[in-house]
Design an enzyme around this catalytic site. Sequence first.
Site, short mmCIF file in Angstrom:
data_model
loop_
_atom_site.label_atom_id
_atom_site.label_comp_id
_atom_site.label_asym_id
_atom_site.label_seq_id
_atom_site.Cartn_x
_atom_site.Cartn_y
_atom_site.Cartn_z
N TYR A 69 -87.53 -14.08 26.12
CA TYR A 69 -86.57 -14.38 25.06
C TYR A 69 -85.14 -14.34 25.59
CZ TYR A 69 -83.42 -13.56 21.13
OH TYR A 69 -82.36 -13.64 20.26
N LYS B 102 -82.07 -17.35 26.33
CA LYS B 102 -80.68 -17.30 25.83
C LYS B 102 -79.69 -17.46 26.98
CE LYS B 102 -81.49 -16.95 21.48
NZ LYS B 102 -81.07 -17.99 20.54
N SER C 262 -77.39 -13.91 22.59
CA SER C 262 -77.83 -12.57 22.23
C SER C 262 -77.42 -11.56 23.30
CB SER C 262 -79.36 -12.58 22.12
OG SER C 262 -79.86 -11.27 22.11
N1 LIG Z 1 -81.40 -11.11 14.17
C1 LIG Z 1 -80.88 -10.58 15.28
O1 LIG Z 1 -80.77 -9.36 15.41
C2 LIG Z 1 -80.39 -11.48 16.40
C3 LIG Z 1 -79.75 -10.89 17.51
C4 LIG Z 1 -79.29 -11.70 18.53
C5 LIG Z 1 -79.45 -13.09 18.46
N2 LIG Z 1 -80.09 -13.64 17.40
C6 LIG Z 1 -80.23 -15.11 17.36
O2 LIG Z 1 -79.75 -15.57 16.11
C7 LIG Z 1 -80.43 -16.74 15.72
C8 LIG Z 1 -80.94 -16.58 14.31
O3 LIG Z 1 -81.78 -15.46 14.22
P1 LIG Z 1 -82.29 -14.89 12.82
O4 LIG Z 1 -82.31 -13.42 12.94
O5 LIG Z 1 -81.55 -15.51 11.70
O6 LIG Z 1 -83.81 -15.40 12.85
P2 LIG Z 1 -84.65 -16.17 11.73
O7 LIG Z 1 -86.04 -16.24 12.26
O8 LIG Z 1 -84.42 -15.57 10.39
O9 LIG Z 1 -83.98 -17.61 11.74
C9 LIG Z 1 -84.32 -18.64 12.63
C10 LIG Z 1 -84.31 -19.94 11.84
O10 LIG Z 1 -84.58 -21.03 12.72
C11 LIG Z 1 -85.63 -21.83 12.19
N3 LIG Z 1 -86.35 -22.42 13.31
C12 LIG Z 1 -87.06 -21.77 14.28
N4 LIG Z 1 -87.57 -22.66 15.15
C13 LIG Z 1 -87.15 -23.88 14.74
C14 LIG Z 1 -87.34 -25.21 15.23
N5 LIG Z 1 -88.08 -25.45 16.31
N6 LIG Z 1 -86.76 -26.23 14.57
C15 LIG Z 1 -86.01 -26.01 13.46
N7 LIG Z 1 -85.80 -24.78 12.95
C16 LIG Z 1 -86.37 -23.74 13.59
C17 LIG Z 1 -86.48 -20.87 11.37
O11 LIG Z 1 -87.25 -21.50 10.37
C18 LIG Z 1 -85.41 -19.97 10.76
O12 LIG Z 1 -84.89 -20.50 9.56
C19 LIG Z 1 -81.52 -16.97 16.78
O13 LIG Z 1 -81.03 -17.90 17.71
C20 LIG Z 1 -81.67 -15.60 17.41
O14 LIG Z 1 -82.16 -15.69 18.73
C21 LIG Z 1 -80.56 -12.87 16.37
#
Ligand SMILES: NC(=O)c1ccc[n+]([C@@H]2O[C@H](COP(=O)([O-])OP(=O)(O)OC[C@H]3O[C@@H](n4cnc5c(N)ncnc54)[C@H](O)[C@@H]3O)[C@@H](O)[C@H]2O)c1
Length: 337
Positions: free
Chosen positions: A151, A155, A127
């Site tokens: 958080y 990362k 991130s």
């Molecule tokens: N959305 C953003 O703006 C953004 C920005 C930077 C980085 N990220 C990173 O992208 C990734 C996905 O984010 P997102 O926005 O799709 O979030 P999200 O919450 O929609 O997706 C996360 C997924 O991981 C699953 N999950 C969480 N903990 C788990 C565990 N212990 N075991 C198995 N599954 C688990 C959840 O059920 C979900 O399906 C993450 O790593 C997040 O840190 C997201």
Amino acid sequence: MPNPTSYDPGMTWLITGGAGYIGGHVVHAMREAGRQVVVLDDLSTGDAARLPEGTPLVRGSVLDRALLDRTFRDHQVTGVLHVAAKKQVGESVEQPFHYYRENLQGLQTVLEAAAGAGVRRFLFSSSAAVYGMPDTELVTESTPCDPMSPYGETKLAGEWLVRAAGRAHGISTVALRYFNVAGAATPELSDTGVFNLVPMVFERLTAGEAPRIFGADYPTPDGTCIRDYIHVSDIASAHVAAVERLTADPEGETSLVLNIGRGEGVSVQEMLDVIGRVTGYDATGEVTPRRPGDPARVVASADLIRKELGWTARHGVTEMIASAWEGWCLRHPGARR
Ligand SMILES: NC(=O)c1ccc[n+]([C@@H]2O[C@H](COP(=O)([O-])OP(=O)(O)OC[C@H]3O[C@@H](n4cnc5c(N)ncnc54)[C@H](O)[C@@H]3O)[C@@H](O)[C@H]2O)c1
């Protein structure tokens, strides 16, 4: 279509967090590129309905080593896209143990299982939060990292762990630093959380409230914060490009950390203007004091990912907002004007 020089039909990619907002888009893009996938997700924030029909789903946690071992074996997994994580900055400040366990211990468990199963390709969802408050026009991958929250720390430490494991076990690795993700490929795949600017504004507008602008006295042209917004479909296509790169390197020599952004700054005020045009609501913002820890400007340099993966973003801000609005209206049927 997959690149015929690197496409290996015998490979199966494990996508953790594949039922989430970004993971769901990655699963669809991988399937469309002809890749075989299996999803492991505990559905804590995900939704199995996001998965394309016929996608195998293993329901459980990335902290469950026995389940991971079984999944690697049963599905003959040869590559991992580790997308699963907890992602709420504020929550991570209140619950650091939970975030370190889920994000870092979870990553370590997946890496150990991958190394144990002889997997040689690994991608990690990182991130822009690793940078903290960068004081620079364009953030490059060598801009110093100084995360402002547990958080962001998970990362950054995660990237270090991925790199170290890659070196020690001959695993090719890519860490992708996502900037501000928005939009949806289809309404059904849209983000269900309200933690980012676009859904937060939709929530205020449809509740009859003015969207909040946290500070209009920043040293930017219109005084509001500038960010680099990127369409989630572009994020997904970057994963497919990274997978091609990893597949083409059987020696385990790749070790990349790459920004995924558009390299273009958009201010909060500019976002509100587009949201007003797209939704038909009066999106005039109400200015409130600055939030602590909000940098004035965070915009990616997208040069390295273009050079390394030949990837560039294709979608603009209007497409992001229009597609996010379609998803919002699907889940809030009274929203549309
Ligand atoms: N959305 C953003 O703006 C953004 C920005 C930077 C980085 N990220 C990173 O992208 C990734 C996905 O984010 P997102 O926005 O799709 O979030 P999200 O919450 O929609 O997706 C996360 C997924 O991981 C699953 N999950 C969480 N903990 C788990 C565990 N212990 N075991 C198995 N599954 C688990 C959840 O059920 C979900 O399906 C993450 O790593 C997040 O840190 C997201």
